[in-house]
Enzyme design. Structure first.
Site, short mmCIF file in Angstrom:
data_model
loop_
_atom_site.label_atom_id
_atom_site.label_comp_id
_atom_site.label_asym_id
_atom_site.label_seq_id
_atom_site.Cartn_x
_atom_site.Cartn_y
_atom_site.Cartn_z
N CYS A 108 2.22 -3.34 15.36
CA CYS A 108 2.19 -3.01 13.92
C CYS A 108 1.55 -4.12 13.10
O CYS A 108 1.97 -5.28 13.17
CB CYS A 108 3.62 -2.75 13.45
N GLU A 159 0.81 -1.20 0.00
CA GLU A 159 0.00 0.00 0.00
C GLU A 159 0.86 1.27 0.00
O GLU A 159 1.97 1.28 0.54
CB GLU A 159 -0.93 -0.01 1.22
N CYS A 163 -1.35 5.06 9.89
CA CYS A 163 -0.07 4.41 10.21
C CYS A 163 -0.31 3.06 10.86
O CYS A 163 -1.12 2.95 11.78
CB CYS A 163 0.71 5.20 11.25
N CYS A 167 3.45 8.36 1.15
CA CYS A 167 4.04 7.39 2.08
C CYS A 167 4.20 6.07 1.33
O CYS A 167 3.22 5.44 0.94
CB CYS A 167 3.10 7.26 3.29
N CYS A 169 7.30 -5.64 15.28
CA CYS A 169 6.94 -4.74 16.38
C CYS A 169 5.53 -5.11 16.85
O CYS A 169 4.66 -5.43 16.03
CB CYS A 169 7.00 -3.28 15.93
N CYS A 190 7.03 -7.41 6.94
CA CYS A 190 8.22 -6.92 7.64
C CYS A 190 8.64 -7.98 8.65
O CYS A 190 7.80 -8.58 9.31
CB CYS A 190 7.92 -5.61 8.36
N1 SAH Z 1 9.64 0.19 9.47
C1 SAH Z 1 9.77 1.59 9.58
C2 SAH Z 1 8.83 2.38 8.68
C3 SAH Z 1 7.43 1.86 8.53
S1 SAH Z 1 6.40 1.93 9.96
C4 SAH Z 1 9.61 2.04 11.02
O1 SAH Z 1 9.23 1.23 11.85
O2 SAH Z 1 9.93 3.18 11.30
C5 SAH Z 1 5.95 3.66 9.99
C6 SAH Z 1 5.54 4.19 11.36
O3 SAH Z 1 4.25 3.72 11.73
C7 SAH Z 1 6.50 3.78 12.45
O4 SAH Z 1 6.81 4.84 13.30
C8 SAH Z 1 5.68 2.74 13.17
O5 SAH Z 1 6.14 2.54 14.46
C9 SAH Z 1 4.29 3.32 13.09
N2 SAH Z 1 3.24 2.36 13.40
C10 SAH Z 1 3.26 1.03 13.18
N3 SAH Z 1 2.12 0.47 13.61
C11 SAH Z 1 1.34 1.47 14.09
C12 SAH Z 1 0.01 1.51 14.63
N4 SAH Z 1 -0.73 0.42 14.75
N5 SAH Z 1 -0.47 2.72 15.01
C13 SAH Z 1 0.28 3.84 14.85
N6 SAH Z 1 1.52 3.85 14.32
C14 SAH Z 1 2.05 2.67 13.95
FE1 SF4 Z 2 8.37 -3.32 10.58
FE2 SF4 Z 2 6.07 -2.33 11.48
FE3 SF4 Z 2 8.20 -2.47 13.10
FE4 SF4 Z 2 8.18 -0.68 11.07
S1 SF4 Z 2 6.80 -0.70 12.84
S2 SF4 Z 2 9.87 -2.07 11.68
S3 SF4 Z 2 7.02 -1.87 9.52
S4 SF4 Z 2 7.11 -4.23 12.20
#
Ligand code: SAH
Ligand code: SF4
Length: 364
Positions: free
Chosen positions: A118, A91, A338, A104, A115, A111
């Protein structure tokens, strides 16, 4: 095999043309046609000799990923879903603001970093996107969005902040970044292109040396115990090393601060004490904070911090003199916020699998 010319930056395209016995200026011409003018048909590249156009048609293509869907949110946010083959989709989200239009972009299907908050991480890792798939998102979105009445492109900024960890797909992300910065392609300034990373320390150093752009670091916790849990890569590169890497990055960065992203999770990382601990942690790093209200997704174990809690947390940072913004939640009516990006095609199957596993795990 036809060569996809969207896989090359200027240097790569020059080498490709040299291999065909062609001069470097031909590479420059084709680069401009493809990226400045969004042309994918060699026959329309009219300042190129017919014989070369015919040769290119026989050996090469200009193929971005196909748009599967293009949804518009009530707030102007637009979400594109791209097919990247093998049942994978990624996306791309366009976010209009008063003074800029930000795209974006995704860098991986899924990934591996997992995390805990996420949705992309919960999918697991499928594969790295190719250069053509990364830059092709910008190519397609530019084609869809076009220019404003002044003749400027609607997309003025790019953030590698979609699905995936850009620094875990380092080579392809950097080639795509070079195209974004190249005057013969998209001509964006380094300050208008941002890489967001969860903190892959060695790759941050490489990015600084090879292609410095604006940097956002996903912090999310003020101490190692909590960050180990939320952002598991912290176990490999703990906060002390991450802060040192931010310092080193700033020596060559186009901006004189790092943006720390901090997702606000109710009762997990959002207390006054966490905010103060955060100030102590980042004391020596010139930075701004961007607080992101957590965006829930099916099966997510967290709740979003209430608005007054987020405001108080921001106040503590601001009172200490740190510029802090709270991200407006955009496009949540189309699951474009996000952390909600999931590449629906695959996600549906995974969710079904998860459900089956959950049922099996119910103790008898
Ligand atoms: N992998 C990279 C970039 C993609 S994630 C990173 O982690 O920075 C982009 C942003 O969205 C990151 O700051 C991530 O922590 C945030 N993010 C991920 N899941 C989220 C959620 N459920 N709600 C709000 N932000 C989220
Ligand atoms: Fe990967 Fe999501 Fe963590 Fe970014 S926030 S590093 S996309 S698992």
């Amino acid at each position: 095999m036809l060569t996809n010319l969207l896989d090359f930056d200027a240097a790569g395209l020059t080498a490709f043309f040299a291999g065909q016995g062609e001069k470097p200026f031909r590479a420059r011409q084709v680069l401009r046609w493809m990226h400045r003018f969004g042309q994918d048909d060699f026959d329309a590249m009219t300042d190129i000799a017919r014989s070369l156009r015919e040769k290119l048609q026989a050996i090469a293509v200009v193929t971005p990923p196909a748009v599967v869907s293009d949804k518009r949110s009530g707030d102007g946010t637009r979400k594109f879903l791209f097919d990247v083959g093998g049942g994978n989709a990624v996306e791309t989200v366009f976010i209009p603001e008063d003074d800029r239009g930000t795209l974006c972009v995704s860098t991986q299907a899924g990934c591996a970093l997992d995390c805990s908050f996420c949705s992309t991480g919960k999918q697991g890792f499928n594969r790295n996107l190719t250069v053509a798939e990364i830059i092709g998102q910008l190519w397609q979105a530019n084609r869809a969005l076009g220019f404003d009445p002044r003749g400027d492109r609607i997309i003025s900024n790019v953030v590698l902040m979609g699905m995936g960890e850009p620094l875990a797909n380092f080579e392809n992300s950097v080639v795509a970044l070079r195209l974004m910065l190249d005057d013969n392609a998209y001509g964006l300034s380094r300050r208008r292109v941002t890489v967001s990373t969860s903190g892959l320390v060695p790759a941050m150093d490489r990015l600084r040396d090879e292609c410095p752009v604006a940097l956002a670091v996903s912090l999310h916790a003020p101490n190692d115990t909590l960050r180990d849990e939320l952002v598991p890569i912290n176990r490999k590169y703990p906060l002390r090393e991450l802060m040192a890497a931010c310092h080193r990055y700033l020596e060559k960065a186009p901006r004189d601060f790092v943006t720390f992203e901090y997702v606000m999770l109710d009762g997990v990382n959002d207390s006054d004490a966490h905010a103060r601990e955060l100030l102590a942690l980042t004391r020596d790093v010139p930075c701004k904070f961007n607080l992101i209200p957590f965006n829930p997704f099916p099966g997510s174990p967290y709740l979003r911090s209430p608005a007054p809690r987020i405001r108080r947390f921001a106040e503590i940072l601001i009172e200490a003199g740190v510029v802090t913004t709270t991200r407006k939640t955009r496009g949540d009516d189309i699951d474009a916020a996000c952390g909600q990006l999931a590449g629906q095609v695959l996600d549906r199957t995974r969710r079904t699998e998860n459900r089956v596993i959950e049922i099996r795990e119910i103790p008898s």
